[in-house]
Design an enzyme around this catalytic site. Structure first.
Site, short mmCIF file in Angstrom:
data_model
loop_
_atom_site.label_atom_id
_atom_site.label_comp_id
_atom_site.label_asym_id
_atom_site.label_seq_id
_atom_site.Cartn_x
_atom_site.Cartn_y
_atom_site.Cartn_z
N GLU B 60 0.82 -1.21 0.00
CA GLU B 60 0.00 0.00 0.00
C GLU B 60 0.85 1.26 0.00
OE1 GLU B 60 -0.48 -2.66 1.88
OE2 GLU B 60 -2.42 -3.41 1.23
N GLN B 82 -7.39 -2.13 -0.73
CA GLN B 82 -8.43 -3.17 -0.84
C GLN B 82 -9.42 -3.12 0.34
OE1 GLN B 82 -7.35 -7.54 -1.24
NE2 GLN B 82 -7.70 -6.83 -3.33
N PHE B 83 -8.92 -2.83 1.50
CA PHE B 83 -9.76 -2.55 2.67
C PHE B 83 -9.16 -1.33 3.36
CE2 PHE B 83 -10.87 -6.94 1.95
CZ PHE B 83 -12.17 -7.07 2.43
N ALA B 84 -10.02 -0.52 3.96
CA ALA B 84 -9.51 0.66 4.68
C ALA B 84 -8.54 0.24 5.78
CB ALA B 84 -10.66 1.46 5.27
N ASP B 85 -8.72 -0.97 6.29
CA ASP B 85 -7.83 -1.48 7.33
C ASP B 85 -6.38 -1.57 6.85
OD1 ASP B 85 -10.19 -3.08 9.16
OD2 ASP B 85 -10.55 -2.82 7.02
N TYR B 86 -6.21 -1.68 5.54
CA TYR B 86 -4.85 -1.84 4.99
C TYR B 86 -4.25 -0.50 4.59
CZ TYR B 86 -6.59 -6.62 4.44
OH TYR B 86 -7.15 -7.84 4.65
N ILE B 87 -4.89 0.58 4.98
CA ILE B 87 -4.37 1.89 4.63
C ILE B 87 -3.17 2.24 5.52
CG2 ILE B 87 -5.66 3.46 6.15
CD1 ILE B 87 -6.48 4.97 3.54
N PRO B 89 -0.29 0.72 6.25
CA PRO B 89 1.06 0.66 5.67
C PRO B 89 1.37 1.84 4.74
CG PRO B 89 -0.02 -1.46 5.50
CD PRO B 89 -1.05 -0.48 5.97
N HIS B 129 -10.96 -6.23 8.87
CA HIS B 129 -11.74 -5.96 7.65
C HIS B 129 -12.98 -5.13 7.98
CE1 HIS B 129 -9.33 -9.49 6.61
NE2 HIS B 129 -9.46 -9.15 5.34
#
Lengths: 416, 338
Positions: B60, B82-87, B89, B129
């Site tokens: 990311e 892909q998910f806001a949770d992965y923002i 990084p 997620h």
């Protein structure tokens, strides 16, 4: 020995490995373990080579100038003597600028400064090997790029003292230059962030079918950052027209390169990403120039990225805020076996019969005087402490393209 | 006009802008050949090719950094987390670089990057997620932060975001990708087919960033919310029988304080609802705004109904999610005070 000097009784019989520094205060400088091949020994591969074909170049060291100042071997660049003289002049100019600004910091005229002493050849030779439309994503020790692109020194100084002529409007600490007209990207304090951005810039150039390339620089310490790895991955994945440089100057403030190199060369990192990777004597103007020309041609012709380790030594402290004598052997810079880049190019030009010690001394004096004149002019536009600065309300500008209401209200709270 | 889900509306926004401007492209993990795990970029690869619907490595930070460089070089990147949770990084590239580039360079450089991120809970996604990190981004100077509640708004706001010269964080509440949602998993998800906001123009249109929408007018209490919670709040208000004015903020930054304060000045009461955790959440900012501007109009303390200050749970999703019951209780408490 005082009580505080004694080591605490260990709670564990630790087996943790911690890398050692190349030197620490109290020990003599020792570069005997460096493997320095002879000038001219490294082969020059075709520009359409692949990474594995040239993997030896990631562990060797490309050198052109030998100990006598003669250019030898297949990497000798096609460069006119007057260009070499111009390169020498830029390097001497950078050093005069650094010395002047360092002294001004010590006198309290600017808040901070960073010299690039010993590393002048990298930025100067690389900028001369690139074209003006190529985009530069520098770290904070490539001020030489600006000199080659003919940035006004007065304007650089005005930035460093945040006066009313600072093109960054008093928002950045000294040396974090930005110069759009010269395709010089705004420098960030967060390390290596520009590395992966440079790859994006190069991807956009390819996307638009243009031939401009990007070049980026990080220090050896910054290779530990995630952005460094992102840059290599994205450059390799999209075959971006980019030159990725690691300036290995041996020290990240007080932390030696052994904390980021993991016992191998930095150039070796590129091989795992299938990027042709080379290691070059960063104090050898001709070698740096030749390797950069080679990499730029590869990028421009669509052969993708090149990864270059510039092997050099940071002669001075990290910045005006540190004291290198507190963490490394005294005199280490002078003991650096690859010498001083200015002295080496000077020697070469003298051996060619186009330069002399007298001319060199006169040049250094001329440029020191010229820098002094520039400083006087810069300070006439305002000083850090006294101003004039940009009008205070301008700090609310450029947060967004148009100022939103909440910022307008905050500005009004200042009475404006 | 066509009937669209929010996914289709987002897809249509991307299609419209890509057709109009060759500098617009999408990039992210799975956005190209596969069309995105939520199908928001479906068909773009086939229509525009691999160089404009660009599949990216799972990095990311690298995606956002590359987008910044591409934006600086004249393109208009739309990147998908892909998910806001992965923002997270990518957070240094977003906060330290993307948001501040224009300011730090004295206006010399900027990157018109849109970061799309499916957010929020209600899909049995567990803690990685289901998050709602919008409050983190509204605290950052130089970002616009948006969260739509309907297909119509999603398309118009996304086109505005892409055409905006400032960076925009565009949160997509994934619980309402395919239909509005009323607050509990046992309640059937309704289709956008039956909802007026599912009527979406097929062509290009924009909704201005920074303007709230008065979802329904009322006189007794103002309800401020956004995203999925607009629908939960609407259902709760209906079930309570209270005459509430419901405002969908749509844009958190810039925030439409004018609409908010005019409403609270009228009703004298305010309930704020969001899915994100409570402490230092965006609701706290709304409370501060309302009390500063409307203190002398307020007849009751401002109420907040939010997610709890715990990581989002897998098994206790409906206990975590602000429910109709909790919203009704808050509305009633507010009305009890004179």
């Amino acid at each position: 020995m005082t009580e505080t000097d004694q080591k605490a009784e260990p709670a564990y019989k630790s087996r943790l490995f911690v890398p050692k520094a190349s030197s620490r205060p109290g020990s003599p400088p020792d570069f005997s373990t460096l493997n320095i091949p002879a000038a001219g020994a490294a082969p020059k591969p075709d520009i359409n080579c692949n990474a594995l074909d040239i993997q030896d170049l990631a562990y060797s060291l490309i050198r052109v100038l030998d100990d006598k100042g003669c250019a030898v071997g297949p990497w000798q660049p096609e460069i006119q003597t007057d260009e070499l003289l111009k390169g020498l002049r830029h390097m001497v100019h950078v050093r005069a600028y650094d010395d002047r600004m360092f002294r001004m910091q010590r006198q309290g005229k600017l808040s901070f400064y960073m010299k690039c002493t010993g590393e002048e050849a990298i930025a100067v030779a690389q900028a001369m090997a690139l074209e003006s439309g190529d985009m530069l994503f520098p770290s904070y020790r490539q001020q030489g790029l600006l000199f080659v692109r003919e940035r006004s020194l007065v304007d650089m100084m005005c930035h460093c003292i945040s006066n009313a002529r600072d093109n960054l409007k008093g928002r950045q600490m000294p040396v974090f230059y930005s110069w759009k007209e010269g395709n010089f990207f705004s420098i960030s304090g967060n390390l290596a962030t520009q590395y992966s951005q440079a790859v994006g810039w190069a991807m956009a150039s390819a996307y638009k079918g243009e031939s401009h390339i990007a070049s980026a620089w990080v220090g050896d310490g910054s290779t530990a950052e995630a952005d460094f790895h992102h840059a290599l991955l994205f450059a390799a994945t999209y075959q971006a027209p980019v030159i990725l440089n690691v300036v290995n100057n041996q020290w990240a403030i007080s932390t030696p390169q052994s904390f980021a190199s993991a016992g191998t060369t930095f150039a070796a990192r590129g091989i795992g990403f299938n990027i042709p990777s080379l290691r070059v004597d960063g104090n050898d103007f001709l070698a740096v120039y030749a390797v950069t020309k080679w990499a730029a041609e590869r990028a421009r012709l669509g052969y993708g990225p090149t990864f270059i380790e510039q092997f050099t030594y940071r002669t001075e402290g990290h910045s005006t805020s540190d004291n290198p004598d507190a963490y490394r052997a005294a005199g280490e810079g002078k003991a650096w076996p690859l010498g001083d880049p200015i002295e080496r190019l000077k020697q070469h030009l003298i051996s060619l019969g186009v330069w002399s010690e007298e001319q060199h001394t006169a040049l250094a004096e001329e440029l020191a005087a010229s820098v002094t004149k520039d400083w006087k002019e810069a300070i006439s536009y305002g000083s850090l402490d006294e101003g004039p600065h940009w009008p205070i309300p301008t700090m609310f500008e450029d947060v967004f393209k148009e100022m939103p209401d909440h910022l307008r209200k905050q500005r009004q709270q200042m009475g404006i | 006009m066509a009937k669209m889900t929010m996914v289709q509306a987002i897809n249509s926004a991307l299609d419209c802008t890509m057709a109009k401007d060759p500098n617009v492209f999408v990039m992210g993990q799975d956005v190209g050949y596969f069309g995105g795990v939520f199908r928001c970029t479906e068909g773009l690869y086939k229509k525009y090719g691999a160089h404009r619907a660009i599949d990216a490595p799972i990095a990311e930070g690298g995606i956002v950094a590359a987008a910044i460089g591409m934006g600086v070089n004249g393109l208009r990147p739309v990147v998908e987390m892909q998910f806001a949770d992965y923002i997270y990084p990518a957070i240094d590239q977003i906060i330290s670089e993307l948001a501040r580039l224009r300011h730090r360079s004295g206006g010399e450089y900027w990157a018109p990057v849109t970061v799309r991120a499916p957010c929020g809970g209600g899909i049995r996604g567990g803690q990685t997620h289901s998050q709602s990190p919008e409050g983190i981004f509204t605290h950052v100077c130089g970002l616009k932060t948006i969260m739509p509640a309907t297909p119509y708004d999603a398309k118009g706001l996304l086109i505005s975001a892409i055409e905006d010269d400032d960076p925009v964080i565009f949160f997509e509440p994934k619980r309402i990708y395919n239909g509005p949602f009323y607050g509990h998993g046992s309640v059937d998800q309704k289709s956008w087919n039956a909802h007026p906001a599912g009527e979406v123009p097929e062509g290009h249109y924009t909704i201005p960033i920074g303007k709230a929408s008065i979802w329904q007018e009322g006189s007794d209490v103002t309800v401020l919310t956004y995203g999925t919670m607009v629908h939960v709040a609407e259902a709760a208000i209906k079930a309570s029988g209270i005459n509430a004015e419901l405002i969908d903020l749509r844009s958190l930054l810039p925030l439409d304080t004018e609409t908010i304060t005019a409403s609270v000045a009228k009703t004298g009461r305010c309930v704020i609802i969001h899915e994100a955790t409570r402490t230092s959440g965006f609701g706290a900012e709304l409370v501060a705004e309302v009390q500063e501007a409307c203190f002398w109009h307020l007849k009751a303390p401002i109420e907040r109904v939010t997610g709890w200050d715990t990581p989002y749970p897998h098994a206790f999703e409906w206990e975590y999610f602000p429910s109709q019951t909790r919203i009704i209780e808050a509305l009633q408490r507010t009305l009890e005070t004179n």
